[in-house]
Scaffold this motif. Sequence first.
Motif, PDB file in Angstrom:
ATOM      1  N   ARG A 124       0.849  -1.195   0.000  1.00  0.00           N
ATOM      2  CA  ARG A 124       0.000   0.000   0.000  1.00  0.00           C
ATOM      3  C   ARG A 124       0.885   1.246   0.000  1.00  0.00           C
ATOM      4  NH1 ARG A 124      -3.896  -0.159   4.925  1.00  0.00           N
ATOM      5  NH2 ARG A 124      -2.111  -1.152   5.938  1.00  0.00           N
ATOM      6  N   VAL A 126      -4.430  -1.597  -9.437  1.00  0.00           N
ATOM      7  CA  VAL A 126      -4.153  -0.623  -8.385  1.00  0.00           C
ATOM      8  C   VAL A 126      -5.488  -0.034  -7.954  1.00  0.00           C
ATOM      9  CG1 VAL A 126      -3.002   1.523  -7.764  1.00  0.00           C
ATOM     10  CG2 VAL A 126      -1.868  -0.082  -9.324  1.00  0.00           C
ATOM     11  N   ARG A 127      -5.893  -0.317  -6.726  1.00  0.00           N
ATOM     12  CA  ARG A 127      -7.152   0.216  -6.198  1.00  0.00           C
ATOM     13  C   ARG A 127      -6.881   1.577  -5.580  1.00  0.00           C
ATOM     14  NH1 ARG A 127     -10.511  -2.083  -1.043  1.00  0.00           N
ATOM     15  NH2 ARG A 127     -12.332  -0.708  -1.214  1.00  0.00           N
ATOM     16  N   VAL A 128      -7.678   2.575  -5.963  1.00  0.00           N
ATOM     17  CA  VAL A 128      -7.472   3.963  -5.544  1.00  0.00           C
ATOM     18  C   VAL A 128      -8.531   4.343  -4.517  1.00  0.00           C
ATOM     19  CG1 VAL A 128      -7.312   6.353  -6.298  1.00  0.00           C
ATOM     20  CG2 VAL A 128      -6.522   4.511  -7.820  1.00  0.00           C
ATOM     21  N   THR A 138     -10.373   1.706  -9.913  1.00  0.00           N
ATOM     22  CA  THR A 138      -9.325   0.701  -9.994  1.00  0.00           C
ATOM     23  C   THR A 138      -8.602   0.852 -11.318  1.00  0.00           C
ATOM     24  OG1 THR A 138     -10.513  -0.881  -8.592  1.00  0.00           O
ATOM     25  CG2 THR A 138      -8.789  -1.760 -10.022  1.00  0.00           C
ATOM     26  N   VAL A 141      -4.641   8.904 -12.019  1.00  0.00           N
ATOM     27  CA  VAL A 141      -5.134   8.349 -10.763  1.00  0.00           C
ATOM     28  C   VAL A 141      -6.408   9.059 -10.336  1.00  0.00           C
ATOM     29  CG1 VAL A 141      -4.569   7.927  -8.332  1.00  0.00           C
ATOM     30  CG2 VAL A 141      -2.796   7.706 -10.083  1.00  0.00           C
ATOM     31  N   GLU A 164      -4.752   6.803  -0.983  1.00  0.00           N
ATOM     32  CA  GLU A 164      -4.194   5.512  -0.614  1.00  0.00           C
ATOM     33  C   GLU A 164      -4.344   4.558  -1.798  1.00  0.00           C
ATOM     34  OE1 GLU A 164      -4.980   1.927   2.606  1.00  0.00           O
ATOM     35  OE2 GLU A 164      -4.931   4.005   3.331  1.00  0.00           O
ATOM     36  N   LEU A 165      -3.260   3.862  -2.138  1.00  0.00           N
ATOM     37  CA  LEU A 165      -3.254   2.909  -3.227  1.00  0.00           C
ATOM     38  C   LEU A 165      -3.010   1.515  -2.675  1.00  0.00           C
ATOM     39  CD1 LEU A 165      -1.038   4.811  -5.857  1.00  0.00           C
ATOM     40  CD2 LEU A 165      -3.514   4.947  -5.521  1.00  0.00           C
ATOM     41  N   VAL A 212      -1.889  -1.999  -4.079  1.00  0.00           N
ATOM     42  CA  VAL A 212      -1.194  -2.357  -5.308  1.00  0.00           C
ATOM     43  C   VAL A 212      -0.946  -3.863  -5.361  1.00  0.00           C
ATOM     44  CG1 VAL A 212       0.801  -1.823  -6.768  1.00  0.00           C
ATOM     45  CG2 VAL A 212      -0.053  -0.093  -5.171  1.00  0.00           C
TER      46      VAL A 212
END
Length: 522
Positions: A452, A472-474, A483, A495, A507-508, A510
């Motif tokens: 993260r 990569v969840r944003v 995502t 992003v 926060e990512l 990954v």
Amino acid sequence: MLPVLFAGSVAGTSRRRPYAIIAGVIASFTVFTLAGAALLSAVGLPDDFLRNFAIAMLFVLAVTLVVPQIGMVLERPLSFLSRRRTGGDHNGFLLGASLGLVFVPCAGPVLAAVTAISASGHVGLRSILVTLAYAIGAGIPMLLLALLGQRAVGAAKTLRTHALSTRRIAGVVVAATALAIALGVDQRFTTALPGYTSALQDRVERSSVARKELRNLSGAGEAQAATASAPRAPEFRGIVDWVNTPGGKPLTLAALRGKVVLVDFWTYSCINCIRTLPHLKAWDAAYRRYGLVIVGVHTPEFAFERVPSNVRSAVKKFGIRYPVALDNGYQTWNAYQNEYWPAEYLIDRAGVIRRTHFGEGEYGETDAAIRRLLGEKVRRASAVADATPTQAVTPESYLGYERIARYAGSQLVAGREASYKFPTRPLRADELSYSGRWLVSGQRIVAGVDARLRLRFHARHVYLVLGGRGDVRVLVDGASVRTLHVAGTPRLYTVLDDSHVTDGLLELHVDPGVEAYSFTFG
């Protein structure tokens, strides 16, 4: 350097041994920094021969310390040069000379200027004296440390009574250090240490007086003075490949004489450069028929941007039709004394630089200058919206250890995968932090398990250079936003794309194997 300096200094009985070692370091570093490339070229040896030879010599010297009889055999053919007996105590200078060949100090402006001079082959007395002074300056603290180590061992009665064992231990240390250098372990170790001398180095080497003298040393001062009244545009230099020219043939400013030329320094993953491209393409479409030639000089910021196929893919993706030169060796960049991405140099029909602009913006002024130099009643290019940020935003944030700034959290571990934790306190403005498993290298980070990344940002738009393959969840302030699906060659991903300036905690989450290089903001 330090393990060999300590071990080499305590390995003999002579009090002059540390001085001999440092003299060897200074001599070999000075000679081979200035003339090493020319000597290797003259005898047809590969560029890495001297380094490999030095490592081999360190192993040989280590053996002579562990087995003194071998040292006596190796020294016997040269005993006629000295009245002293052989015995392995008089090879300090040779040890230092080997160290000088693997000594790689932090490359500030002084060493950069000297290296450039040696590469050009224009080595003179002044450059020799500057290099020698630099080597002496580096050698003085090393000498003090070597003397300190020798005296500490000399004061220890146990070590003095076991001199042979001390020599053998020193030989093992030298051999282990040589092996570490050969395998590149030393680089991982040194990059993990803080740059505790960088502030002092910048204060000395980047002062106005030092920079003026370095320009005079390299000839740049005279060149600037000579072109002050009529700044002639430097020719393209060191271009490794051309895109969008007939048959990939190179262009020269001499052949373009009579045209108005706009030289644009850019790199394909830089958001500031990307925001400039629509204006460049509009000028190319509108003014090419009237004699405007745009040349994009692609000077890479990251290693992956040096790959010609990556640049060609980016040129195609962005729809660039004008010529692009690949300046991987920074030779054209240095010829223009450029320091920025993007940077525009507008050159008139006689080859004189008439306008320069660094960074984004001032597109109207550049457009007017182009039309004025074309000298015809040309139809103005179609207006392109200016996307240059007008409000303060979070500065560009690099993620590899070489250029990282405003980092908070667990200590960075250079070059190998390690576990990280976010700090217990809230992140301050523009700070970033890692959590989970990450491999932090010089220019990028590679996600491991539960990777993260957090960033406190202030911007309307957030961009990130990503590579590898995965998702990569944003999240922003804890809420899931989108995502990103990452695949293929590293490139710039959006992003966040908001309509107003936002303050928030990004926060990512990954996936393992995804690579991240740098954030940019707008």
